[in-house]
Design a protein around this motif. Structure first.
Motif, PDB file in Angstrom:
ATOM      1  N   LYS A  73       0.866  -1.242   0.108  1.00  0.00           N
ATOM      2  CA  LYS A  73       0.036  -0.116  -0.101  1.00  0.00           C
ATOM      3  C   LYS A  73       1.027   1.197   0.067  1.00  0.00           C
ATOM      4  O   LYS A  73       1.908   1.213   0.888  1.00  0.00           O
ATOM      5  CB  LYS A  73      -0.932  -0.271   1.109  1.00  0.00           C
ATOM      6  CG  LYS A  73      -1.794   1.086   1.118  1.00  0.00           C
ATOM      7  CD  LYS A  73      -3.300   0.930   2.095  1.00  0.00           C
ATOM      8  CE  LYS A  73      -3.123   1.329   3.456  1.00  0.00           C
ATOM      9  NZ  LYS A  73      -4.423   1.144   4.010  1.00  0.00           N
ATOM     10  N   GLU A  84      -4.340   6.969  -1.615  1.00  0.00           N
ATOM     11  CA  GLU A  84      -3.809   5.800  -1.451  1.00  0.00           C
ATOM     12  C   GLU A  84      -3.808   4.665  -2.526  1.00  0.00           C
ATOM     13  O   GLU A  84      -4.818   4.757  -3.511  1.00  0.00           O
ATOM     14  CB  GLU A  84      -5.355   4.924  -0.446  1.00  0.00           C
ATOM     15  CG  GLU A  84      -4.437   3.969   0.343  1.00  0.00           C
ATOM     16  CD  GLU A  84      -5.832   3.360   1.159  1.00  0.00           C
ATOM     17  OE1 GLU A  84      -6.274   4.170   1.824  1.00  0.00           O
ATOM     18  OE2 GLU A  84      -6.169   2.338   0.990  1.00  0.00           O
ATOM     19  N   VAL A 101       3.189  -0.993   4.191  1.00  0.00           N
ATOM     20  CA  VAL A 101       2.405   0.061   4.061  1.00  0.00           C
ATOM     21  C   VAL A 101       3.525   1.166   3.956  1.00  0.00           C
ATOM     22  O   VAL A 101       4.185   1.472   5.087  1.00  0.00           O
ATOM     23  CB  VAL A 101       1.433   0.507   5.071  1.00  0.00           C
ATOM     24  CG1 VAL A 101       0.749   1.923   4.792  1.00  0.00           C
ATOM     25  CG2 VAL A 101       0.315  -0.528   5.282  1.00  0.00           C
TER      26      VAL A 101
END
Ligand SMILES: [Zn+2]
Ligand SMILES: [Zn+2]
Lengths: 289, 101, 289, 101
Positions: free
Chosen positions: D6, D22, D91
């Protein structure tokens, strides 16, 4: 309904310019939505004070304030719109005076009464959006029921100690209401007030400011055009580390007694007194927060 | 032989667990065989400090009105409530509804 | 140093009672720490206004306010301590007047100057804690360096548009400083100000309130006795959903030019002008926020 | 054959990726063989919209001063910076430092 072709004065362009240029706010159109809107703030205490200051600043057209309480010295650590020279004055009148000084473009109406079965409909009816800044379950259920019946969205805040909660109820009559979340009231002895349990001023204050952010989003239709509304409860903790947790919540409940498919709570049952909120929530006297 | 869970008490509800907000626990069930009902019973027996605290937590054999229950940050109404089947790593959150303003 | 055996008056017990009973705050002892403390707020704008109101409310003994700017109408949507009748007045004087009205127990000192190499040490030295509510990198580096050299903790906030950031720097001279995080300044053209990019009033306001929560924790030694301090940066987003993200940050860096093991930035190099912050951060003129 | 990541751009930095904050991406490497250095190169080639946006992101062959880099919510200074070995599910957060007040 917002007057979308109302022009702004030069003073208003200067005053609101810094927010109108923010990407995502919605520029002139959004500013006119704020100007065309009427917002009712119920409770001018720890949540209501900061919410009212920022609502006044951002250019809401008309703000109503419901509070029958007077300023006490024990309020001042958190109700920072009220000052020491205002002790003894009605909170709603003192808040009105402040907003008038902050922003003369805002019309302010005051209601120095306790919200009740008798007066709730007539007070709430003229407004587009309600901020619930109150402090007892009985009043929260009353506000909820009246807003559901009148089709008003509620930005709802609460807090005690170092914790606080934020949600949007009855969003455009399609989101869940307070009774969808809480069909059964808590027992009176389990309900803590700010008086009993105390509260850190900036912790409840932060939540009040966050209510104004949500009010701006609702009025400018952010949740319609940019980010679809989904039911939520956001929990703030001031200690140990400041945090927000966003919980995904249930949708509108078909069996809800006020917003469901066969409502038993109606304008008539409220106004006649057949629905007794004090009895429903138990007879304990809550301390005012 | 056990299921690992995180159990949290927020909004002042940590009063019922000696002021500890977060508990990392292993409950003695196989994954697939235990539901929220078993978790709540286990919590009452193993985390909650005293008998009088259980009364704050439980009423009429379920979690008391005014306490919200979240499973992995989602309202348990969306997750079968007591019948939700526990999985390793689940986060169970119990939070008091606040009323002050 | 806090005067830990200073008694409170009856007025103060009433005024602060609701926060003193909060579990985790620290009761009378913590209140006396607040009363014995001196806090300097640099910048009385979008962050400084709400921070000052809640600092004043909670009973800090002495508050200093540094700001040489005057109130402009374009400030009022977010700098809600300043009202329309204060347009043209010095922000620091207007904020002082407000705090005096809110809480007569607080002594307020004003510094209607731009913080500079010449005056920073003498202004900051008397205070226990500094809130950085300023709006340009050059001033942020200056505040950082002077606070590191004088051993002052900084609660640092910033924000633009719908975003904001919160951190604690040089915590008790053992936590990382601004230069530990940002050894190289950003290029001038990449720096956005509230004037250029706009800002939503309650978004920056919420961060200002959160700074007061951190100030209370630092002064009452919460991070020493209850929850050990660990370096962090908390990021607030107002849109799409209000959230705080807490990032775990690097500790104090041994190679840091001001707080490291061989500092090259000293009181002498700052006061002599050998360290030129405007040149260091680039010559672009920043708009005041 | 790929690593799932991510990638987030916060603090207004989404301007360099068409305002998308995102991104859920799979990068064409085996777990264990790619570091942050490769991830940043891949991001420049595949997420960032235009040449002029790369200048906002990269300076002197690394992420520009004023941009904080977080790996799983932790400052990359604590995680070997460019040499951090990517894992599935990581992430990566890039956030502008804000200065306004
Ligand atoms: Zn309902
Ligand atoms: Zn340093």
């Amino acid at each position: 309904a917002p007057l979308t072709n109302l022009p702004l004065t030069q003073d208003e362009y200067k005053r609101y310019g810094r927010q109108m240029i923010v990407d995502g706010f919605g520029s002139l159109e959004a500013q006119l939505e704020l100007k065309g809107s009427k917002v009712l703030v119920i409770g001018a205490g720890g949540l209501g004070c900061p919410a009212l200051m920022y609502l006044g600043g951002c250019g809401i057209g008309e703000i109503g304030i419901v509070d029958n309480d007077t300023v006490d010295i024990s309020n001042l650590h958190r109700q920072v719109l009220h000052t020491t020279d205002a002790v003894g004055l009605l909170k709603c009148e003192n808040a009105k005076r402040y907003i008038n000084r902050l922003n003369p473009h805002v019309k302010v109406e005051t209601y120095p009464v306790r919200l009740s079965n008798d007066n709730a409909f007539s007070i709430i009816e003229p407004y587009d959006l309600v901020l619930d800044c109150t402090d007892t379950p009985a009043v929260r259920y009353l506000i909820n029921d009246v807003c559901v019946i009148l089709g008003k969205t509620i930005v709802s805040g609460s807090g005690v100690r170092t914790d606080a909660q934020l949600t949007i109820l009855n969003y455009r009559s399609s989101g869940p209401c307070y009774r969808c979340f809480y069909p059964t009231p808590p027992s009176p002895e389990s309900v803590g007030s700010c008086g009993d349990n105390g509260v850190i001023g900036p912790c409840i204050g932060l939540l009040g400011v966050s209510m104004c952010v949500e009010a701006i989003k609702v009025i400018t239709a952010y949740y319609d055009k940019d980010e679809p509304f989904t039911p939520f409860l956001t929990v703030y903790q001031g200690y140990p580390h400041q945090s927000f947790r966003r919980f995904k919540m249930r949708p509108k409940q078909a069996k809800c007694v006020v917003c469901g498919s066969s409502p038993v709570i109606t304008r008539e049952t409220i106004e006649s007194g057949a629905i007794n909120y004090a009895v429903f929530c138990g007879a304990t006297k809550y301390n005012v927060c | 032989m056990t299921i690992s869970l995180k159990v949290e008490f927020l909004g002042g509800l940590d009063v019922i667990s000696k002021k500890v907000r977060e508990h990392k626990v292993k409950i003695p069930f196989e994954e697939g065989e235990a539901t929220m009902k078993e978790a709540i019973e286990w919590i009452c027996q193993n985390i909650i400090a005293e008998e009088k605290d259980i009364e704050v937590f439980i009423e009429d054999e379920t979690v008391r009105p005014g306490i919200l229950v979240l499973i992995n940050d989602t309202d348990w109404e969306l997750e079968d409530k007591e019948d939700y089947v526990l999985q390793n790593g689940d986060v169970l959150t119990f939070t008091s509804t606040l009323h002050g303003g």
